[in-house]
Write a protein that holds these residues in place. Structure first.
Motif, PDB file in Angstrom:
ATOM      1  N   LEU A   1       2.062  22.972   3.237  1.00  0.00           N
ATOM      2  CA  LEU A   1       3.224  21.657   2.773  1.00  0.00           C
ATOM      3  C   LEU A   1       3.753  21.051   3.598  1.00  0.00           C
ATOM      4  O   LEU A   1       3.789  19.246   3.338  1.00  0.00           O
ATOM      5  CB  LEU A   1       4.289  22.950   1.890  1.00  0.00           C
ATOM      6  CG  LEU A   1       4.426  23.381   0.938  1.00  0.00           C
ATOM      7  CD1 LEU A   1       4.985  24.369   0.177  1.00  0.00           C
ATOM      8  CD2 LEU A   1       4.062  22.697  -0.222  1.00  0.00           C
ATOM      9  N   ALA A   2       3.623  22.064   5.146  1.00  0.00           N
ATOM     10  CA  ALA A   2       4.266  21.113   6.030  1.00  0.00           C
ATOM     11  C   ALA A   2       3.633  19.873   6.092  1.00  0.00           C
ATOM     12  O   ALA A   2       3.636  18.434   7.055  1.00  0.00           O
ATOM     13  CB  ALA A   2       4.311  21.522   6.944  1.00  0.00           C
ATOM     14  N   LEU A   3       2.324  20.149   5.961  1.00  0.00           N
ATOM     15  CA  LEU A   3       1.370  18.915   6.575  1.00  0.00           C
ATOM     16  C   LEU A   3       1.105  17.366   5.325  1.00  0.00           C
ATOM     17  O   LEU A   3       1.141  16.750   5.925  1.00  0.00           O
ATOM     18  CB  LEU A   3       0.013  19.384   6.263  1.00  0.00           C
ATOM     19  CG  LEU A   3      -0.301  19.951   7.649  1.00  0.00           C
ATOM     20  CD1 LEU A   3      -1.479  21.210   7.836  1.00  0.00           C
ATOM     21  CD2 LEU A   3      -0.037  19.021   9.361  1.00  0.00           C
ATOM     22  N   TRP A   4       1.653  17.943   4.351  1.00  0.00           N
ATOM     23  CA  TRP A   4       1.635  16.620   3.468  1.00  0.00           C
ATOM     24  C   TRP A   4       2.680  15.977   3.154  1.00  0.00           C
ATOM     25  O   TRP A   4       2.613  15.178   2.702  1.00  0.00           O
ATOM     26  CB  TRP A   4       1.571  17.599   1.741  1.00  0.00           C
ATOM     27  CG  TRP A   4       0.180  18.088   1.599  1.00  0.00           C
ATOM     28  CD1 TRP A   4      -1.043  17.761   2.152  1.00  0.00           C
ATOM     29  CD2 TRP A   4      -0.277  18.772   0.086  1.00  0.00           C
ATOM     30  NE1 TRP A   4      -2.853  18.890   1.429  1.00  0.00           N
ATOM     31  CE2 TRP A   4      -2.163  19.048   0.394  1.00  0.00           C
ATOM     32  CE3 TRP A   4       0.279  19.446  -0.648  1.00  0.00           C
ATOM     33  CZ2 TRP A   4      -2.610  20.357  -0.270  1.00  0.00           C
ATOM     34  CZ3 TRP A   4      -0.491  20.688  -1.907  1.00  0.00           C
ATOM     35  CH2 TRP A   4      -1.859  20.831  -1.005  1.00  0.00           C
ATOM     36  N   THR A   5       3.665  17.051   3.362  1.00  0.00           N
ATOM     37  CA  THR A   5       5.011  16.247   3.332  1.00  0.00           C
ATOM     38  C   THR A   5       4.773  15.139   4.843  1.00  0.00           C
ATOM     39  O   THR A   5       5.375  14.113   4.343  1.00  0.00           O
ATOM     40  CB  THR A   5       6.321  17.124   3.733  1.00  0.00           C
ATOM     41  OG1 THR A   5       6.374  18.434   3.067  1.00  0.00           O
ATOM     42  CG2 THR A   5       7.570  16.997   4.007  1.00  0.00           C
ATOM     43  N   GLY A   6       4.168  15.326   6.042  1.00  0.00           N
ATOM     44  CA  GLY A   6       4.670  14.572   6.850  1.00  0.00           C
ATOM     45  C   GLY A   6       3.689  13.444   6.596  1.00  0.00           C
ATOM     46  O   GLY A   6       3.807  12.585   6.648  1.00  0.00           O
ATOM     47  N   VAL A   7       2.591  13.554   5.622  1.00  0.00           N
ATOM     48  CA  VAL A   7       1.808  12.496   5.244  1.00  0.00           C
ATOM     49  C   VAL A   7       2.474  12.054   4.011  1.00  0.00           C
ATOM     50  O   VAL A   7       2.181  10.395   4.111  1.00  0.00           O
ATOM     51  CB  VAL A   7       0.565  13.014   4.591  1.00  0.00           C
ATOM     52  CG1 VAL A   7      -0.444  12.146   3.430  1.00  0.00           C
ATOM     53  CG2 VAL A   7      -0.544  13.325   5.339  1.00  0.00           C
ATOM     54  N   LEU A   8       2.747  11.817   3.422  1.00  0.00           N
ATOM     55  CA  LEU A   8       3.698  11.370   1.985  1.00  0.00           C
ATOM     56  C   LEU A   8       5.635  10.900   2.820  1.00  0.00           C
ATOM     57  O   LEU A   8       5.399   9.707   2.847  1.00  0.00           O
ATOM     58  CB  LEU A   8       4.679  12.751   1.261  1.00  0.00           C
ATOM     59  CG  LEU A   8       4.368  13.004   0.480  1.00  0.00           C
ATOM     60  CD1 LEU A   8       4.188  13.933  -0.664  1.00  0.00           C
ATOM     61  CD2 LEU A   8       3.085  11.620  -0.569  1.00  0.00           C
ATOM     62  N   LEU A   9       5.828  11.101   4.055  1.00  0.00           N
ATOM     63  CA  LEU A   9       7.193  11.086   5.177  1.00  0.00           C
ATOM     64  C   LEU A   9       6.299   9.501   5.569  1.00  0.00           C
ATOM     65  O   LEU A   9       6.987   8.473   5.613  1.00  0.00           O
ATOM     66  CB  LEU A   9       7.204  11.885   5.903  1.00  0.00           C
ATOM     67  CG  LEU A   9       8.196  13.017   5.260  1.00  0.00           C
ATOM     68  CD1 LEU A   9       9.161  13.863   6.617  1.00  0.00           C
ATOM     69  CD2 LEU A   9       9.741  11.904   4.575  1.00  0.00           C
ATOM     70  N   SER A  10       5.184   9.731   6.237  1.00  0.00           N
ATOM     71  CA  SER A  10       4.789   8.289   6.754  1.00  0.00           C
ATOM     72  C   SER A  10       4.110   7.497   6.433  1.00  0.00           C
ATOM     73  O   SER A  10       4.390   6.648   6.461  1.00  0.00           O
ATOM     74  CB  SER A  10       3.227   8.897   6.918  1.00  0.00           C
ATOM     75  OG  SER A  10       2.117   8.860   6.495  1.00  0.00           O
ATOM     76  N   VAL A  11       4.496   7.577   4.402  1.00  0.00           N
ATOM     77  CA  VAL A  11       3.734   6.234   3.133  1.00  0.00           C
ATOM     78  C   VAL A  11       5.310   5.686   2.776  1.00  0.00           C
ATOM     79  O   VAL A  11       5.190   5.117   1.751  1.00  0.00           O
ATOM     80  CB  VAL A  11       2.851   6.739   1.913  1.00  0.00           C
ATOM     81  CG1 VAL A  11       3.386   7.948   1.568  1.00  0.00           C
ATOM     82  CG2 VAL A  11       2.177   5.562   1.959  1.00  0.00           C
ATOM     83  N   MET A  12       6.484   6.549   2.926  1.00  0.00           N
ATOM     84  CA  MET A  12       7.502   5.874   2.298  1.00  0.00           C
ATOM     85  C   MET A  12       8.226   4.591   2.182  1.00  0.00           C
ATOM     86  O   MET A  12       8.806   3.949   1.224  1.00  0.00           O
ATOM     87  CB  MET A  12       8.483   6.941   2.991  1.00  0.00           C
ATOM     88  CG  MET A  12      10.054   7.569   1.838  1.00  0.00           C
ATOM     89  SD  MET A  12       9.468   8.044   0.538  1.00  0.00           S
ATOM     90  CE  MET A  12       9.061   9.524   0.568  1.00  0.00           C
ATOM     91  N   PRO A  13       8.037   4.711   3.637  1.00  0.00           N
ATOM     92  CA  PRO A  13       8.328   3.186   3.857  1.00  0.00           C
ATOM     93  C   PRO A  13       7.294   1.882   3.018  1.00  0.00           C
ATOM     94  O   PRO A  13       8.133   0.867   1.996  1.00  0.00           O
ATOM     95  CB  PRO A  13       7.973   2.548   4.675  1.00  0.00           C
ATOM     96  CG  PRO A  13       8.514   4.462   6.087  1.00  0.00           C
ATOM     97  CD  PRO A  13       7.748   5.038   5.541  1.00  0.00           C
ATOM     98  N   TYR A  14       5.843   2.168   2.636  1.00  0.00           N
ATOM     99  CA  TYR A  14       5.577   1.745   1.361  1.00  0.00           C
ATOM    100  C   TYR A  14       5.967   2.006   0.347  1.00  0.00           C
ATOM    101  O   TYR A  14       6.416   0.739  -0.925  1.00  0.00           O
ATOM    102  CB  TYR A  14       4.573   2.328   1.359  1.00  0.00           C
ATOM    103  CG  TYR A  14       3.312   1.625   2.755  1.00  0.00           C
ATOM    104  CD1 TYR A  14       3.162  -0.132   3.465  1.00  0.00           C
ATOM    105  CD2 TYR A  14       3.239   2.039   4.262  1.00  0.00           C
ATOM    106  CE1 TYR A  14       2.201  -0.785   4.289  1.00  0.00           C
ATOM    107  CE2 TYR A  14       2.988   1.797   5.631  1.00  0.00           C
ATOM    108  CZ  TYR A  14       2.160   0.599   5.689  1.00  0.00           C
ATOM    109  OH  TYR A  14       1.195   0.222   6.476  1.00  0.00           O
ATOM    110  N   LEU A  15       6.839   3.035  -0.072  1.00  0.00           N
ATOM    111  CA  LEU A  15       6.842   3.197  -1.208  1.00  0.00           C
ATOM    112  C   LEU A  15       7.657   3.153  -1.970  1.00  0.00           C
ATOM    113  O   LEU A  15       8.556   2.435  -3.035  1.00  0.00           O
ATOM    114  CB  LEU A  15       7.125   5.361  -1.969  1.00  0.00           C
ATOM    115  CG  LEU A  15       7.113   5.813  -2.998  1.00  0.00           C
ATOM    116  CD1 LEU A  15       6.505   4.912  -4.304  1.00  0.00           C
ATOM    117  CD2 LEU A  15       6.750   7.100  -2.484  1.00  0.00           C
ATOM    118  N   LEU A  16       9.162   2.426  -1.041  1.00  0.00           N
ATOM    119  CA  LEU A  16      10.383   2.396  -1.522  1.00  0.00           C
ATOM    120  C   LEU A  16      10.293   0.888  -0.825  1.00  0.00           C
ATOM    121  O   LEU A  16      10.928  -0.208  -2.219  1.00  0.00           O
ATOM    122  CB  LEU A  16      11.278   2.283   0.344  1.00  0.00           C
ATOM    123  CG  LEU A  16      11.811   3.788   0.272  1.00  0.00           C
ATOM    124  CD1 LEU A  16      12.721   4.305   1.245  1.00  0.00           C
ATOM    125  CD2 LEU A  16      12.220   4.743  -0.883  1.00  0.00           C
TER     126      LEU A  16
END
Length: 259
Positions: free
Chosen positions: A231-246
């Motif tokens: 969960l911690a590793l996947w969360t890090g990956v999703l946070l890194s892509v958040m600027p693109y998603l927003l």
């Protein structure tokens, strides 16, 4: 020192998997360059032109997100591939075979990923059956013959999930397996924004399993620890892509305004 021979069943399974991969490769390479590039493939080619500098490539990929949600990974990878072959393949950017070849590689990796995932969830026999079906089904073959991002999406989803199951189940308890799952997750979310939805859903399910493991006390402590790392590793990956998603959500008027 005498090396023990592999069991006959292992050798048979490896031969069967090798045959399935050869079948999959043949179906994906057959007449690969016969049909011309179609509209989306040509647009993808314009993004990956070898004459683009790295800043120009990043800008082009960033702007393209607003149109279709495709992320930069396959754009960068295709650009590197075309740069590598253009010296000895004339007009590789316009050649359907060479433009589609990276997708074929990912398509073959997807077959292996499906085998590994189903092997973890069931057994090796079912894994081979799943790999065979996946190697001959229409859509996996079709998307593995298209110069676009979908082939890498399929391969990354299969391998990331397979590594996660393998790590959480204890079959490969090393933290490196969890990191491999996160690395494939990165490939997935940076190939297409839909990957974020996939791992959002996978994260919710994993979170529920983590809570269940915690409720088991000492009996579920090890499983909870492994799930927490995932969960911690996947969360890090999703946070890194958040600027693109927003940016896609708030600036993409074509997809979000219904026009």
């Amino acid at each position: 020192m005498k090396i023990a021979a592999r069991p006959k069943s292992d050798r048979t399974a490896h031969l069967a998997l090798g045959g399935i991969l050869l079948l999959a490769l043949g179906l994906r390479l057959w007449a690969l360059g016969k049909a011309g590039l179609w509209q989306d493939e040509m647009a993808f080619g314009l993004l990956t032109r070898p004459d683009l500098s790295l800043p120009e490539l990043i800008t082009a990929a960033r702007d393209y997100i607003l149109s279709v949600g495709q992320m930069p990974f396959t754009v960068w990878l295709q650009n590197l591939f075309i740069r590598g072959v253009q010296g000895w393949v004339p007009d590789a950017l316009k050649d359907p075979f060479w433009m589609r070849l990276p997708a074929v590689v990912f398509g073959l990796m997807a077959v292996g990923g499906v085998f590994r995932l189903v092997e973890q969830l069931a057994d090796r026999r079912h894994g081979l059956m799943a790999a065979f079906l996946f190697s001959v089904m229409f859509f996996p073959v079709y998307y593995a013959r298209e110069a676009y991002c979908y082939s890498s999406v399929i391969a990354a989803a299969a391998w990331s999930t397979a590594c996660a199951v393998r790590y959480a189940s204890g079959r490969a308890p090393s933290w490196k397996t969890a990191v491999a799952s996160a690395a494939w997750a990165w490939v997935l979310v940076y190939s297409h924004l839909n990957g974020s939805l996939y791992f959002g859903s996978a994260g919710l399910v994993t979170g529920l399993l983590w809570l269940h493991a915690l409720r088991r006390g000492a009996a579920g402590r090890e499983l909870a620890r492994r799930l927490a790392l995932l969960l911690a590793l996947w969360t890090g990956v999703l946070l890194s892509v958040m600027p693109y998603l927003l940016r896609f959500v708030f600036e993409n008027k074509v997809h979000t305004s219904g026009s």
